[in-house]
Design a protein around this motif. Structure first.
Motif, PDB file in Angstrom:
ATOM      1  N   SER A   8       5.711   9.608  10.653  1.00 29.17           N
ATOM      2  CA  SER A   8       5.938   8.591   9.627  1.00 29.17           C
ATOM      3  C   SER A   8       5.448   7.179   9.915  1.00 29.17           C
ATOM      4  CB  SER A   8       7.519   8.410   9.272  1.00 29.17           C
ATOM      5  OG  SER A   8       8.169   8.134  10.488  1.00 29.17           O
ATOM      6  N   ARG A  10       3.082   3.768   9.594  1.00 31.51           N
ATOM      7  CA  ARG A  10       2.655   2.951   8.564  1.00 31.51           C
ATOM      8  C   ARG A  10       1.264   3.140   8.250  1.00 31.51           C
ATOM      9  NH1 ARG A  10       4.622  -2.737  10.037  1.00 31.51           N
ATOM     10  NH2 ARG A  10       2.306  -3.065   9.857  1.00 31.51           N
ATOM     11  N   PRO A  11       0.916   2.796   7.045  1.00 34.64           N
ATOM     12  CA  PRO A  11      -0.605   2.852   6.620  1.00 34.64           C
ATOM     13  C   PRO A  11      -1.391   1.895   7.374  1.00 34.64           C
ATOM     14  CG  PRO A  11       0.825   2.783   4.772  1.00 34.64           C
ATOM     15  CD  PRO A  11       1.671   2.720   5.885  1.00 34.64           C
ATOM     16  N   SER A  14      -4.974   0.079   4.991  1.00 35.27           N
ATOM     17  CA  SER A  14      -5.030  -0.126   3.488  1.00 35.27           C
ATOM     18  C   SER A  14      -6.220  -0.950   2.972  1.00 35.27           C
ATOM     19  CB  SER A  14      -3.639  -1.072   3.411  1.00 35.27           C
ATOM     20  OG  SER A  14      -3.815  -2.334   4.213  1.00 35.27           O
ATOM     21  N   ASP A 230      -4.792  14.410   7.963  1.00 40.64           N
ATOM     22  CA  ASP A 230      -4.323  12.925   8.032  1.00 40.64           C
ATOM     23  C   ASP A 230      -4.981  12.775   9.534  1.00 40.64           C
ATOM     24  OD1 ASP A 230      -2.520  13.669   9.860  1.00 40.64           O
ATOM     25  OD2 ASP A 230      -0.910  13.277   8.629  1.00 40.64           O
ATOM     26  N   HIS A 232      -3.164  11.637  11.731  1.00 38.91           N
ATOM     27  CA  HIS A 232      -2.011  11.484  12.797  1.00 38.91           C
ATOM     28  C   HIS A 232      -1.757  12.863  13.468  1.00 38.91           C
ATOM     29  CE1 HIS A 232      -0.979   7.575  11.204  1.00 38.91           C
ATOM     30  NE2 HIS A 232      -1.038   8.141   9.934  1.00 38.91           N
ATOM     31  N   LYS A 327      -5.150   8.899  -0.045  1.00 39.31           N
ATOM     32  CA  LYS A 327      -4.059   8.583   1.048  1.00 39.31           C
ATOM     33  C   LYS A 327      -4.383   8.620   2.387  1.00 39.31           C
ATOM     34  CE  LYS A 327      -0.503   9.208  -2.612  1.00 39.31           C
ATOM     35  NZ  LYS A 327       0.467  10.327  -3.108  1.00 39.31           N
ATOM     36  N   GLN A 330      -6.238   6.109   3.531  1.00 43.96           N
ATOM     37  CA  GLN A 330      -5.644   4.840   3.942  1.00 43.96           C
ATOM     38  C   GLN A 330      -4.604   4.935   5.125  1.00 43.96           C
ATOM     39  OE1 GLN A 330      -3.753   4.874   0.103  1.00 43.96           O
ATOM     40  NE2 GLN A 330      -4.628   2.969  -0.478  1.00 43.96           N
ATOM     41  N   MET A 332      -2.314   7.286   5.410  1.00 47.29           N
ATOM     42  CA  MET A 332      -0.824   7.664   5.394  1.00 47.29           C
ATOM     43  C   MET A 332      -0.832   9.117   5.751  1.00 47.29           C
ATOM     44  SD  MET A 332       0.090   6.716   1.471  1.00 47.29           S
ATOM     45  CE  MET A 332      -0.453   4.966   0.844  1.00 47.29           C
ATOM     46  N   GLU A 335       1.931  14.178   3.083  1.00 49.18           N
ATOM     47  CA  GLU A 335       3.266  14.256   2.103  1.00 49.18           C
ATOM     48  C   GLU A 335       3.774  15.767   2.061  1.00 49.18           C
ATOM     49  OE1 GLU A 335       2.222  12.514  -1.208  1.00 49.18           O
ATOM     50  OE2 GLU A 335       2.499  10.464  -0.662  1.00 49.18           O
TER      51      GLU A 335
END
Ligand code: ADP
Length: 461
Positions: A8, A10-11, A14, A230, A232, A327, A330, A332, A335
């Motif tokens: 989780s 943070r972006p 951006s 992503d 991460h 996303k 960015q 993120m 999801e």
């Protein structure tokens, strides 16, 4: 990725304005995704596309050069200048043009913007098919038999490699793409000439004479796996597609899922792809392309970009791949976790090309009348309309007709009805051919190989 590992964070990257460095249906598709995400858009175009009505949908529409793609859609400096002048924080390359250009990815990031795609290093590794094959072998992804090294110059060594693989073999350019730079060799007597011609073609078309060799599979299907990653350390696969309906190595019809492939056969291959993504630090969307023959998968290449056929996977997974890609860029976290991704029903895509349905010669000019299908499960991704002038300068793809239904037979029926409803006047298109294909019994039964369409076309001519 095991569930529960969704970070989780943070972006980090951006941005609020995306420059779309492409044209046609994909430029419009990306523009819509940006709008849905509340992002502003800058659309660049060539002089030939100045009148394109989709440009008016962007916040800024900017002409960056003449019709020839080399001076507009492939002009890195002009695109970067446009991005700076308009305050864009990110560049989306779409597919084709600069989408798999490592130097462009680097130039965008060096200019302080986000490239909506993987790092220059990932693009370079996967763009070199020999390096890609090595990386896949290291990650345990099954590959086509043949060494992951460049063909040597001396013919005796090349002959030895071919003998070891066993004829027929295929000689391929390490830097090849778009179905070009490959040659099938059936027997030893044809090898030397085939290598020489392919090497010259590779030098001229791709700027590198590097070649490699692998087994030529005689009746494979083309099956590919869509991944999403992503930054991460999370990666998932969104399902598989069958793109075996090809003419001259160019896809004509795609479907998801690939029919008749048991989950326990595709599952381990897809998991190896996800592992490979994590090993090479891949980010964003990508596609692993495989040949599938006699129950086994063989990796052929990875496309490090959004693909033309992404909508069929969007329809069956319910995931907006372009939004997910933006996303991820960015910063993120994903999801979705792997266990929440499911395949719902069946989807087909027909590529509608502005070309003669028998000679396949490109057909440019004004679309005088256009009638598009509609109804449940029907999606049309296109930038054209009545009064639109199809330019002779670019790819002949003018739209994609996509259907989604609970089962494959229902999806075929839906596509037949959708094709029957579609009317395009003023230019020639491949619609008559697509209609015939969806009436073909072998195609309808599923699982035809990559040679089927060409054989079918030959029988009809
Ligand atoms: P490109 O990057 O030009 O698209 P690919 O390596 O993805 O090239 O191959 C394109 C197509 O060529 C495949 O979909 C398949 O039809 C054919 N092909 C490539 N490699 C082989 C092989 N080893 N055996 C049989 N067909 C092949």
């Amino acid at each position: 990725m095991p569930d529960g590992q969704v970070h989780s964070a943070r972006p980090e990257n951006s941005f609020d304005t995306v420059l779309i460095a492409n044209r046609g249906e994909i430029a419009l598709r990306i523009l819509r995704a940006c709008k849905d995400l509340g992002l502003k858009t800058v659309m660049v175009c060539s002089q030939a596309d100045r009148q394109a009505s989709y440009g008016a949908l962007a916040d800024t529409f900017l002409c960056i050069g003449p019709a020839g793609a080399g001076k507009s859609y492939l002009n890195k400096d002009a695109i970067l200048l446009a991005a700076r002048l308009t305050g864009a924080g990110a560049v989306h390359p779409g597919y084709g043009f600069l989408s798999e250009n490592a130097a462009f990815s680097k130039a965008v990031e060096d200019a302080g913007m986000v490239f909506i795609g993987p790092t220059a290093q990932s693009i370079a590794t996967m763009g070199d098919k020999i390096a890609a094959k090595s990386a896949m072998i290291a990650a345990g992804v099954p590959c086509v038999p043949g060494p992951d090294c460049e063909l040597p110059d001396d013919h005796a060594s090349v002959e030895a490699i071919a003998l070891q693989i066993g004829y027929p073999v295929i000689v391929k350019a390490a830097g090849g793409g778009g179905g070009r730079g490959m040659r099938v060799v059936l027997e030893a007597s044809a090898l030397q000439e085939a290598v020489a011609i392919t090497r010259e073609e590779a030098r001229q078309a791709f700027g590198s004479p590097a070649l490699y060799m692998e087994k030529f599979l005689q009746h494979p299907r083309h099956i590919e796996i869509q991944v999403l990653c992503d930054v991460h350390g999370n990666a998932v696969w969104l399902g598989h597609r069958d793109c075996s309906m090809q003419r001259r190595h160019q896809k004509v019809v795609e479907e998801a899922p690939a029919p008749g492939i048991a989950p326990d056969i595709i599952g381990p291959v897809a998991e190896a792809c996800v592992r490979a993504c994590l090993q090479i630090g891949y980010r964003g969307v990508g596609t692993f392309e495989f040949l599938y023959e006699d129950g086994a998968f063989y990796f052929i290449e990875m496309n490090t970009r959004l693909q033309v056929e992404h909508p069929v996977t969007e329809m069956t997974s319910g995931i907006d791949i372009v939004q997910a890609q933006i996303k991820a860029a960015q910063g993120m976290p994903l999801e979705v976790g792997q266990s929440s991704i499911a395949v719902d029903g069946h989807a087909f895509e027909c590529r509608i090309n502005a070309e003669d349905p028998t000679t396949f010669l490109a057909s440019a000019g004004m679309i005088t009348a256009l009638k598009l299908p509609s109804g449940p499960g029907i999606r049309v991704d296109t930038h054209v309309h009545a009064g639109y002038k199809v330019s002779p300068y670019y790819d002949s793809l003018i739209g994609k007709l996509i259907v989604h239904a609970p089962s494959r037979p229902e999806a075929i029926a839906a596509m037949r009805a959708a094709l029957a409803e579609t009317e395009i006047e003023g230019i020639s298109t491949n619609l008559p051919l697509l209609r015939l294909l969806f009436d073909d019994e072998s195609f309808a039964s599923g699982g035809t190989d990559i040679h089927y369409l060409e054989k079918w076309l030959k029988q009809r001519s």
